[in-house]
Design a protein around this motif. Structure first.
Motif, short mmCIF file in Angstrom:
data_model
loop_
_atom_site.label_atom_id
_atom_site.label_comp_id
_atom_site.label_asym_id
_atom_site.label_seq_id
_atom_site.Cartn_x
_atom_site.Cartn_y
_atom_site.Cartn_z
N PRO A 6 0.69 -1.43 -0.14
CA PRO A 6 -0.01 -0.05 0.07
C PRO A 6 0.84 1.10 -0.10
N ALA A 7 0.55 2.22 -0.81
CA ALA A 7 1.29 3.44 -0.87
C ALA A 7 1.33 4.23 0.36
N ILE A 8 0.37 4.11 1.21
CA ILE A 8 0.53 4.77 2.64
C ILE A 8 1.83 4.29 3.43
N ILE A 9 2.27 3.07 3.08
CA ILE A 9 3.39 2.56 3.83
C ILE A 9 4.78 3.09 3.18
N SER A 10 5.26 3.98 3.78
CA SER A 10 6.52 4.66 3.41
C SER A 10 7.39 3.56 3.56
N PRO A 11 8.77 3.76 2.67
CA PRO A 11 9.93 2.81 2.91
C PRO A 11 10.35 2.60 4.50
N GLU A 12 10.37 3.97 5.07
CA GLU A 12 10.95 3.90 6.40
C GLU A 12 9.96 3.10 7.25
N LEU A 13 8.72 3.20 7.18
CA LEU A 13 7.75 2.45 8.04
C LEU A 13 7.75 1.09 7.64
#
Length: 143
Positions: A6-13
């Motif tokens: 999902p786009a809401i999950i950033s690489p950092e998260l």
């Protein structure tokens, strides 16, 4: 970019939830929470709410089955007449991904702050719902 993330999950998260081990905790903080002050590792998810992030990460994030309550929320401060409707959203999202209801621990405000300081990471959101703060305890992947 990767498929099916999902786009809401950033690489950092994604990195943070992958680094976490069994028993580690992550806090999803509402917009009023002092996240920067309390966090060992801070992940900014400005513009998003806790419910939408919870729905996105529970596709990947196993909740701990070895504890009574792998989910915790900040309980309403005595004397405050707020009824946190967001908690029902959390229950629905958890049941959707876990296939069953999971116990939720109601944590006194200052104890919640203490747990947040020890958490693996805090995810700062822009959630405006009162008492939207959430703690998840990571479980194990069984295949």
């Amino acid at each position: 970019m990767l498929k099916n993330i999902p786009a809401i999950i950033s690489p950092e998260l994604m990195r943070i939830i992958m680094e976490m081990g069994h028993g580690d905790e992550i806090v999803f903080a509402d917009g009023n929470f002092p996240a920067a002050m309390k966090a060992q590792r801070l992940v900014r998810c400005d513009g998003h709410g806790v419910s939408e992030l919870l729905d996105a990460i529970l596709k990947f994030f196993p909740l701990d089955t070895y504890v009574e309550a792998p989910v915790g929320v900040m309980e309403v401060v005595p004397g405050d007449d707020v009824v946190p409707t967001v908690w029902e959203e959390y229950k629905t999202i958890i049941k959707k991904h876990e296939g069953q209801e999971r116990s939720i621990e109601y944590i006194e405000r200052f104890e919640f702050y203490n747990r947040a300081e020890k958490a693996y990471a805090i995810v700062a959101t822009s959630d405006r719902a009162l008492y939207a703060n959430l703690i998840l305890k990571k479980g194990v992947v069984v295949e």
